[in-house]
Design a protein around this motif. Structure first.
Motif, short mmCIF file in Angstrom:
data_model
loop_
_atom_site.label_atom_id
_atom_site.label_comp_id
_atom_site.label_asym_id
_atom_site.label_seq_id
_atom_site.Cartn_x
_atom_site.Cartn_y
_atom_site.Cartn_z
N ALA A 41 0.81 -1.21 0.00
CA ALA A 41 0.00 0.00 0.00
C ALA A 41 0.85 1.26 0.00
O ALA A 41 0.57 2.22 -0.74
CB ALA A 41 -0.93 -0.01 1.21
N GLU A 42 1.91 1.29 0.82
CA GLU A 42 2.74 2.49 0.88
C GLU A 42 3.45 2.73 -0.44
O GLU A 42 3.57 3.88 -0.91
CB GLU A 42 3.75 2.36 2.03
CG GLU A 42 4.65 3.58 2.21
CD GLU A 42 3.87 4.85 2.48
OE1 GLU A 42 4.40 5.95 2.18
OE2 GLU A 42 2.74 4.78 2.99
N ARG A 45 0.84 4.00 -2.89
CA ARG A 45 0.46 5.39 -2.60
C ARG A 45 1.46 6.38 -3.18
O ARG A 45 1.09 7.40 -3.78
CB ARG A 45 0.35 5.58 -1.08
CG ARG A 45 -0.14 6.97 -0.67
CD ARG A 45 -0.05 7.15 0.83
NE ARG A 45 1.33 7.13 1.29
CZ ARG A 45 2.16 8.18 1.19
NH1 ARG A 45 1.74 9.31 0.66
NH2 ARG A 45 3.39 8.08 1.64
N ARG A 77 -8.62 -1.02 -1.46
CA ARG A 77 -7.32 -0.86 -0.84
C ARG A 77 -7.42 0.01 0.41
O ARG A 77 -8.49 0.49 0.80
CB ARG A 77 -6.33 -0.25 -1.84
CG ARG A 77 -6.08 -1.08 -3.09
CD ARG A 77 -5.52 -2.45 -2.75
NE ARG A 77 -4.23 -2.40 -2.12
CZ ARG A 77 -3.06 -2.58 -2.75
NH1 ARG A 77 -3.05 -2.87 -4.05
NH2 ARG A 77 -1.92 -2.52 -2.10
N GLU A 78 -6.29 0.22 1.04
CA GLU A 78 -6.22 1.02 2.26
C GLU A 78 -6.66 2.46 1.99
O GLU A 78 -6.59 2.96 0.87
CB GLU A 78 -4.80 1.00 2.82
CG GLU A 78 -4.35 -0.35 3.33
CD GLU A 78 -3.97 -1.35 2.25
OE1 GLU A 78 -3.68 -2.51 2.57
OE2 GLU A 78 -3.98 -0.96 1.05
N LEU A 79 -7.10 3.14 3.04
CA LEU A 79 -7.66 4.47 2.91
C LEU A 79 -6.67 5.45 2.28
O LEU A 79 -7.06 6.30 1.46
CB LEU A 79 -8.11 5.00 4.28
CG LEU A 79 -8.81 6.35 4.28
CD1 LEU A 79 -10.10 6.30 3.46
CD2 LEU A 79 -9.11 6.78 5.72
N SER A 80 -5.39 5.34 2.62
CA SER A 80 -4.38 6.25 2.06
C SER A 80 -4.28 6.08 0.55
O SER A 80 -4.15 7.06 -0.19
CB SER A 80 -3.02 6.01 2.72
OG SER A 80 -2.58 4.67 2.49
#
Length: 589
Positions: A41-42, A45, A77-80
């Motif tokens: 995810a990071e 992003r 996916r993740e909120l970020s």
């Protein structure tokens, strides 16, 4: 590359420059990493942020990169990642309008959730429901941002909403999700509400004609217990969706009562009708009080959809109750709808089949709606009887035989008068001036005229009307009825060497009893069931509602004609002729 990216050395602009210079290795590696669902995810992003910072460079030369972006399963996916993607997508369509259609298509596809194909009609788990709620929330937030930022986006969106509508064979949950999301769009795109309502009602009509009344009655009761329908909320986050919620929050409350229908199409229709009626309720009412301006606007939009889709559709059983419920919101709305129907009935330039359908709606509404006051009923009966007498005045005395093909609207108006009078006679005669008023209608002239409506109207209606009118000495029909039984209906030419026997009028009454379980909570409290008097009960062997049940008409079913086909929509509805002129009509025009 991910190490470079995590350390902040990732430079998309350099990759794009290298690509233009003919070096594709790093660019292709980046596209592959971007499309890999295992990308962290990071990492993802930061990739998305880098693309957003260079969005002006993404011309048609980099369509493959944009295609990968549009295929990302970002809402899950993740909120970020979600927030970064939403910002990127809005920037992309603002800078490059040629990506707008593909982007909107991707968003609309998420309104159709994926479920287990092996068991499409089973209940969806609460976990999946919650996941889908989050997805819909993410989609609506970015869709609203695009509609606000790109003026032309609504003209692209509406055809996509039509094209991506789930097939009729899809599960009830899928149909529910898609329609719910369509209705949610109207909260932040009010200019498209009529078009969206038209899409929703068109789909429900297709379901309605696939669920005939007889099939529903035969199917219900075969299974005692079915799983409860799927429900979900769509509350938006306050910081990003203040406009979506309006001041009263989400347009739906998700209270669900009663069991699902056993008939598959009827169950889907029930879910859709409940959503639509809930939507109408929340638009028209604020804290239990009718919002007059909002109700008027919605009525005008739904009336146009009614004129285009519902009125021309024969054999629908339930969708028309949308107008029934909307008429219950306020008396001027009801009177305005009756006025619209009556103008259509009188208009000689309107096709006969639509005039007959309109008077069927008018008679059925006056008979069945608890919210229609006696004053409105008597005003309408005055107008209809006045029209009948005027029609007789202008009809040649040489006419001997009843002819439905040439006088269909006349017979339909007569049948509507008889039908309404049968349903509302108790109230009429409880009124102090009721009998005197009824005498002025001059029923005797109507039943004894050369056009002989008693010969053409449905036998059950004729029998009930005869009983009531004889009881109150308003008209004496028995001799005519007996004579008609001995007569053979006339034969008219339909072409060279062909002929057909004219029989009774069509038995279609739009607001016959409502059969759907869950959406019925909106209709049943407003609905009048037929209750005959002691004298009437002696005339009929079956006293239960509805007195036009098919089993009671079975004896004449072989002689009934095919139901009239309403395949064309009226080109307009002109405004000349005798109008009810209700005192509230000007308030909604």
């Amino acid at each position: 590359m991910s190490k470079k990216e995590r350390s902040g050395r990732f430079n998309l602009r350099a990759l794009l420059v290298q690509y233009k210079q003919g070096s594709h290795k790093d660019y292709d590696e980046f596209v592959n990493i971007l499309s890999d669902p295992q990308t962290k995810a990071e990492d993802l992003r930061v990739y998305l942020r880098g693309i957003k910072e260079n969005v002006t460079e993404l011309n048609r030369e980099f369509e493959d990169l944009v295609a990968v972006l549009l295929k990302l399963d970002w809402p899950h996916r993740e909120l970020s990642v979600v927030r970064e993607y939403q910002s990127l997508l809005v920037g992309l369509v603002c800078v490059h309008s040629y990506y707008l259609r593909a982007s909107l298509r991707m968003l609309v596809k998420y309104f159709t959730p994926a479920i287990n194909k092996s068991a499409p009609d089973t209940e969806v788990s609460m976990e999946i429901q919650q996941t889908n709620e989050a997805v819909f929330l993410n989609i609506h937030m970015v869709l609203k941002a695009i509609l606000d930022s790109v003026p032309m986006s609504s003209t692209v969106l509406l055809p996509l909403l039509h094209d991506l509508f789930p097939f009729l064979g899809k599960a009830a949950y899928i149909q529910e999700c898609y329609i719910r999301n369509l209705l949610q769009i109207t909260t932040y795109l009010p200019s498209a509400r009529q078009r969206i309502l038209e899409l929703v009602i068109d789909r429900m009509l297709k379901l309605d004609v696939r669920a005939p009344r007889q099939d529903i009655q035969e199917t219900e009761g075969d299974e005692e217990d079915m799983e409860e329908g799927i429900v979900f909320d769509m509350d938006f986050e306050q910081d990003l969706t203040r406009d979506l919620e309006n001041k009263d929050g989400c347009i739906f409350d998700r209270k669900r009562s009663d069991k699902p229908m056993t008939h598959r199409e009827a169950n889907i229709l029930d879910v859709c009708m409940e959503m639509t009626l809930t939507y109408i309720s929340n638009v028209c009412y604020t804290n239990g009080e009718c919002n007059w301006e909002a109700t008027k606007k919605l009525y005008r939009e739904v009336l146009l959809v009614f004129d285009r889709l519902i009125l021309p559709t024969h054999a629908s059983c339930h969708v028309q109750f949308i107008m029934f419920y909307l008429c219950s919101t306020k008396l001027p709305i009801c009177e305005g709808f009756i006025d619209y129907l009556w103008k259509k009935v009188q208009n000689p330039n309107t096709e006969s089949v639509f005039r007959q359908a309109a008077v069927g709606y008018m008679g059925s509404l006056l008979s069945r709606a608890m919210f229609v006051p006696l004053s409105t009923v008597t005003a309408c009966l005055d107008l209809m009887c006045e029209w009948i007498h005027l029609y007789l005045d202008n009809t040649s005395e040489e006419i001997v035989n009843a002819d439905v093909s040439h006088h269909g609207p006349f017979y339909s108006v007569c049948q509507a008068v008889f039908y309404v009078f049968v349903f509302r006679n108790k109230e009429i005669f409880e009124w102090k001036k009721g009998h005197k008023w009824a005498e002025i209608l001059n029923f005797q002239r109507i039943v004894t005229c050369r056009l002989n409506p008693l010969r053409v109207c449905l036998p059950v209606i004729v029998k009930m009307f005869s009983s009531i009118s004889r009881m109150h000495q308003l008209a004496f029909c028995d001799t005519i009825i007996e004579r008609n039984k001995r007569c053979i209906l006339p034969v008219t030419s339909n072409g060279i060497g062909t002929s057909s026997v004219l029989t009774e009028l069509d038995s279609y009454f739009p607001f016959d009893p409502y059969l759907l379980n869950r959406s019925g909570r909106f209709i049943i409290p407003l609905y009048r069931e037929y209750k005959g008097s002691i004298e009437e009960d002696q005339e009929l062997s079956d006293g239960e509602d509805d007195f036009l049940q098919e089993e009671q008409l079975s004896s004449t079913s072989e002689s009934l004609p095919q139901s009239m086909s309403l395949s064309k929509t009226p080109k307009d509805f002109l405004h000349y002729g005798i109008s009810p002129g209700f005192k509230h009509i000007q308030d909604i025009t």
